[in-house]
Design a protein around this motif. Structure first.
Motif, short mmCIF file in Angstrom:
data_model
loop_
_atom_site.label_atom_id
_atom_site.label_comp_id
_atom_site.label_asym_id
_atom_site.label_seq_id
_atom_site.Cartn_x
_atom_site.Cartn_y
_atom_site.Cartn_z
N PHE A 25 0.87 -1.18 0.00
CA PHE A 25 0.00 0.00 0.00
C PHE A 25 0.90 1.22 0.00
N THR A 26 0.67 2.13 -0.96
CA THR A 26 1.53 3.30 -1.09
C THR A 26 0.74 4.58 -0.87
N LEU A 27 1.40 5.52 -0.19
CA LEU A 27 0.79 6.82 0.10
C LEU A 27 1.90 7.76 0.57
N ASP A 28 1.87 9.00 0.06
CA ASP A 28 2.85 10.01 0.50
C ASP A 28 4.28 9.57 0.26
N GLY A 29 4.51 8.77 -0.79
CA GLY A 29 5.85 8.32 -1.09
C GLY A 29 6.36 7.21 -0.19
N ILE A 30 5.48 6.68 0.64
CA ILE A 30 5.83 5.58 1.55
C ILE A 30 5.15 4.30 1.07
N ALA A 31 5.87 3.22 1.08
CA ALA A 31 5.30 1.92 0.72
C ALA A 31 5.29 1.02 1.94
N TYR A 32 4.09 0.67 2.38
CA TYR A 32 3.93 -0.29 3.47
C TYR A 32 3.84 -1.67 2.84
N GLY A 33 4.82 -2.51 3.14
CA GLY A 33 4.91 -3.80 2.48
C GLY A 33 3.86 -4.80 2.93
N ALA A 34 3.73 -5.86 2.15
CA ALA A 34 2.77 -6.93 2.46
C ALA A 34 3.46 -8.06 3.21
N ARG A 35 2.68 -8.70 4.06
CA ARG A 35 3.13 -9.92 4.74
C ARG A 35 1.98 -10.91 4.62
N PHE A 36 2.16 -11.88 3.73
CA PHE A 36 1.04 -12.74 3.34
C PHE A 36 0.71 -13.79 4.38
N GLN A 37 -0.57 -14.12 4.42
CA GLN A 37 -1.03 -15.13 5.37
C GLN A 37 -0.57 -16.52 4.98
N TYR A 38 -0.61 -16.82 3.68
CA TYR A 38 -0.30 -18.18 3.23
C TYR A 38 1.14 -18.25 2.72
N PRO A 39 1.86 -19.31 3.08
CA PRO A 39 3.27 -19.42 2.67
C PRO A 39 3.46 -19.46 1.16
N GLU A 40 2.46 -19.94 0.43
CA GLU A 40 2.58 -19.99 -1.03
C GLU A 40 2.85 -18.61 -1.63
N ARG A 41 2.32 -17.58 -0.98
CA ARG A 41 2.50 -16.23 -1.50
C ARG A 41 3.56 -15.43 -0.74
N GLY A 42 4.14 -16.02 0.29
CA GLY A 42 5.06 -15.30 1.15
C GLY A 42 6.17 -14.55 0.43
N PRO A 43 6.86 -15.15 -0.56
CA PRO A 43 7.97 -14.46 -1.21
C PRO A 43 7.55 -13.22 -2.00
N GLU A 44 6.26 -13.08 -2.28
CA GLU A 44 5.82 -11.89 -3.01
C GLU A 44 6.08 -10.61 -2.22
N THR A 51 -9.07 9.12 4.41
CA THR A 51 -9.42 7.96 5.24
C THR A 51 -9.02 6.67 4.53
N ILE A 52 -8.42 5.77 5.28
CA ILE A 52 -8.09 4.44 4.75
C ILE A 52 -9.14 3.46 5.26
N LEU A 53 -9.87 2.86 4.33
CA LEU A 53 -10.78 1.78 4.69
C LEU A 53 -9.96 0.50 4.74
N ALA A 54 -10.05 -0.22 5.85
CA ALA A 54 -9.16 -1.37 6.06
C ALA A 54 -9.99 -2.61 6.39
N GLY A 55 -9.82 -3.64 5.58
CA GLY A 55 -10.55 -4.89 5.78
C GLY A 55 -9.81 -5.86 6.68
N THR A 56 -10.59 -6.69 7.37
CA THR A 56 -10.05 -7.77 8.18
C THR A 56 -11.09 -8.88 8.24
N GLY A 57 -10.69 -10.02 8.75
CA GLY A 57 -11.62 -11.14 8.86
C GLY A 57 -11.11 -12.41 8.22
N PHE A 58 -10.36 -12.27 7.12
CA PHE A 58 -9.84 -13.45 6.44
C PHE A 58 -8.34 -13.37 6.19
N ARG A 59 -7.83 -12.24 5.76
CA ARG A 59 -6.42 -12.12 5.41
C ARG A 59 -5.71 -11.12 6.35
N SER A 60 -5.84 -9.84 6.08
CA SER A 60 -5.13 -8.85 6.89
C SER A 60 -5.67 -8.84 8.32
#
Length: 282
Positions: A87-106, A140-149
């Protein structure tokens, strides 16, 4: 499809040029199952996925968007879903940390790209899947949760970006990312516009959406089932799934210009237009 706003039609929609990051599906296939859309026993066609992705890429180019590309990596078939990469905003990139190992290296792959292209990278502590669950509306950042993040990532967003973060809880496993259940049609803080699938959210989240965004487009199950809400808008033009015909008409009624694309092959992996699109905000 429900329109609940007295301002249901506007003739003054203004397109704002977007900059997006995409990833070619050179290694796309469905070889594992981490969401209800994926069936590895059914064959996929990488060449069809590439052609459909190219159509989306070329449509963005025709709309005047700046398109940047990250190189796909072997063994990461879901890397095409660039929205999950951060997620990028104001020149800052907040990286992803995936729930499933299959996608972890992304996660590291996308963070390397961000660093090489001028972003200040913030490594995540909490599980999060980027713009799949984080959508910007005004300040405003709408942020989902419940299954992944997880909810801890929402606290990280608040600390990093110093913005209001509204937590929305997803309850339908078929709509496991926020961007499959909610679309930002216009992020303008003066006239914000969103669309969403009511059945994808818990009662508290629905109350919050109705309070903050009265008159939003409420999409029906049929259009949501083809990931119609997994769309991308510049404030006037809205790129959506071709088969989301009810949603398309609602957009026209609101003064938006819908553009339908067929990403049926990529849908087999659980992704659509928005999944293939990460907005870059420098």
């Amino acid at each position: 499809m429900t329109l609940t706003s007295p301002e249901s039609a506007r003739a003054d929609r203004v397109a704002t040029r977007r900059t997006v990051l995409m990833c070619r599906p050179d290694f796309y296939t469905v070889s594992y199952r981490i969401n209800p859309w994926m069936h590895p026993e059914d064959p996929t066609d990488t060449s069809v996925a590439l052609a459909q992705w190219q159509t989306l890429h070329d449509l963005y180019a025709s709309l005047g968007y700046a398109i940047e590309l990250i190189d796909p990596e072997p063994g990461l078939p879901d890397m095409v879903y660039a929205a999950n990469g951060g997620f990028t905003l104001d020149g800052i990139a907040y990286g992803a940390r995936f729930q499933y190992p299959e996608r972890g290296p992304e996660g590291p792959a996308y963070m390397r790209w961000f660093a090489e292209h001028g972003f200040e990278v913030r490594e995540p502590v909490s599980v999060n899947e980027g713009e799949g669950d984080f959508l910007l509306v005004g300040d405003t950042i709408l942020a989902g949760t419940g299954f992944r993040s997880d909810a801890g990532s929402h606290d990280e967003l608040r600390r990093i970006f110093d913005r209001e973060v509204l937590t929305l809880r997803l309850v339908n496993p078929s709509f496991y990312h926020l961007d499959t259940a909610l679309a930002v049609l216009d992020p303008d803080p003066e006239h914000p516009a969103i669309a969403y699938l009511p059945s994808a959210f818990d009662p508290a989240s629905l109350d919050l959406l109705e309070e903050r965004y009265p008159g939003s487009v409420q999409v029906d199950d049929a259009d949501a089932a083809v990931l119609g809400l997994n769309s991308f808008s510049d404030g006037r033009n809205v790129v959506i799934a071709t088969r989301a015909t009810g949603f398309e008409q609602s957009l026209r009624d609101r003064g938006f210009v819908p553009h339908g694309v067929d990403l049926s092959e990529l849908l087999l992996g659980g992704g659509g237009v928005k999944c293939c699109t990460l907005e870059l905000r420098r």
